[in-house]
Design a protein around this motif. Structure first.
Motif, mmCIF file in Angstrom:
data_model
loop_
_atom_site.group_PDB
_atom_site.id
_atom_site.type_symbol
_atom_site.label_atom_id
_atom_site.label_comp_id
_atom_site.label_asym_id
_atom_site.label_seq_id
_atom_site.Cartn_x
_atom_site.Cartn_y
_atom_site.Cartn_z
ATOM 1 N N GLY A 54 41.258 35.302 32.711
ATOM 2 C CA GLY A 54 41.023 33.916 33.084
ATOM 3 C C GLY A 54 39.597 33.465 32.809
ATOM 4 N N PRO A 55 38.583 34.273 33.162
ATOM 5 C CA PRO A 55 37.212 33.856 32.856
ATOM 6 C C PRO A 55 36.959 33.654 31.357
ATOM 7 N N SER A 56 37.616 34.430 30.511
ATOM 8 C CA SER A 56 37.457 34.246 29.062
ATOM 9 C C SER A 56 38.109 32.947 28.604
ATOM 10 N N ILE A 57 39.250 32.611 29.196
ATOM 11 C CA ILE A 57 39.925 31.351 28.864
ATOM 12 C C ILE A 57 39.070 30.179 29.337
ATOM 13 N N PHE A 58 38.515 30.294 30.552
ATOM 14 C CA PHE A 58 37.610 29.249 31.047
ATOM 15 C C PHE A 58 36.422 29.088 30.097
ATOM 16 N N ALA A 59 35.830 30.200 29.677
ATOM 17 C CA ALA A 59 34.668 30.137 28.783
ATOM 18 C C ALA A 59 35.014 29.402 27.494
ATOM 19 N N LEU A 60 36.198 29.643 26.949
ATOM 20 C CA LEU A 60 36.614 28.949 25.732
ATOM 21 C C LEU A 60 36.701 27.446 25.979
ATOM 22 N N ALA A 61 37.309 27.037 27.085
ATOM 23 C CA ALA A 61 37.409 25.608 27.401
ATOM 24 C C ALA A 61 36.016 24.997 27.542
ATOM 25 N N ASP A 62 35.141 25.677 28.250
ATOM 26 C CA ASP A 62 33.789 25.182 28.493
ATOM 27 C C ASP A 62 32.993 25.066 27.197
ATOM 28 N N VAL A 63 33.057 26.083 26.361
ATOM 29 C CA VAL A 63 32.330 26.063 25.089
ATOM 30 C C VAL A 63 32.892 24.981 24.173
ATOM 31 N N ALA A 64 34.203 24.790 24.178
ATOM 32 C CA ALA A 64 34.817 23.773 23.314
ATOM 33 C C ALA A 64 34.315 22.373 23.667
ATOM 34 N N ILE A 65 34.258 22.061 24.966
ATOM 35 C CA ILE A 65 33.743 20.752 25.385
ATOM 36 C C ILE A 65 32.266 20.626 25.017
#
Length: 140
Positions: A54-65
């Motif tokens: 989950g933290p890796s998925i969150f990081a992807l969302a955060d970096v994408a924005i």
């Protein structure tokens, strides 16, 4: 306003400003108020059972924005997340990268709001959906 970076320029900026995430993310595409970003899934992104954490998925969302915002406003390392809501909808496919499709819904002087849809590469069904708000520091 228009794009302030090419994919290469923004990739180089991230490597310089955030070397700690070097090699983990690849900018696939930039456009007006949008970005597509890949999480290059490695062992460090997996949790027990072999699925992406989950933290890796969150990081992807955060970096994408962050990438979508920077593409529009230019060189501003201090833009920061002020809110995030994420829905984890299904288990990512094993052994494949995750792709985030981000679109900015609003880009103001001090806030940016966007949505991110994350899929396992080659899969149509989304793994997660996130809504994020970024704070943009005032021009100095």
């Amino acid at each position: 306003m228009g794009l302030q970076f090419t994919v290469k320029e923004l990739s180089d900026f991230l490597e310089t400003e955030f070397p700690q995430v070097g090699g983990q993310f690849t900018i696939e595409a930039l456009g007006e108020m949008m970005a597509t970003v890949r999480l290059n899934v490695g062992e460090q992104h997996l949790r027990p059972g072999g699925t992406v954490s989950g933290p890796s998925i969150f990081a992807l969302a955060d970096v994408a924005i962050y990438i979508a915002v920077l593409a529009m406003i230019g060189r501003e390392a201090l833009a920061v997340t002020t809110n995030c809501s994420i829905d984890f909808m299904r288990k990512p496919a094993a052994g494949v990268d995750l792709i985030a499709e981000c679109r900015l819904l609003k880009l103001g002087r001090v806030l940016a709001v966007g949505d991110v849809l994350i899929r396992s590469e080659g899969q149509e069904a989304p793994v997660a959906r996130a809504s994020l708000t970024y704070s943009i520091p005032p021009k100095r």
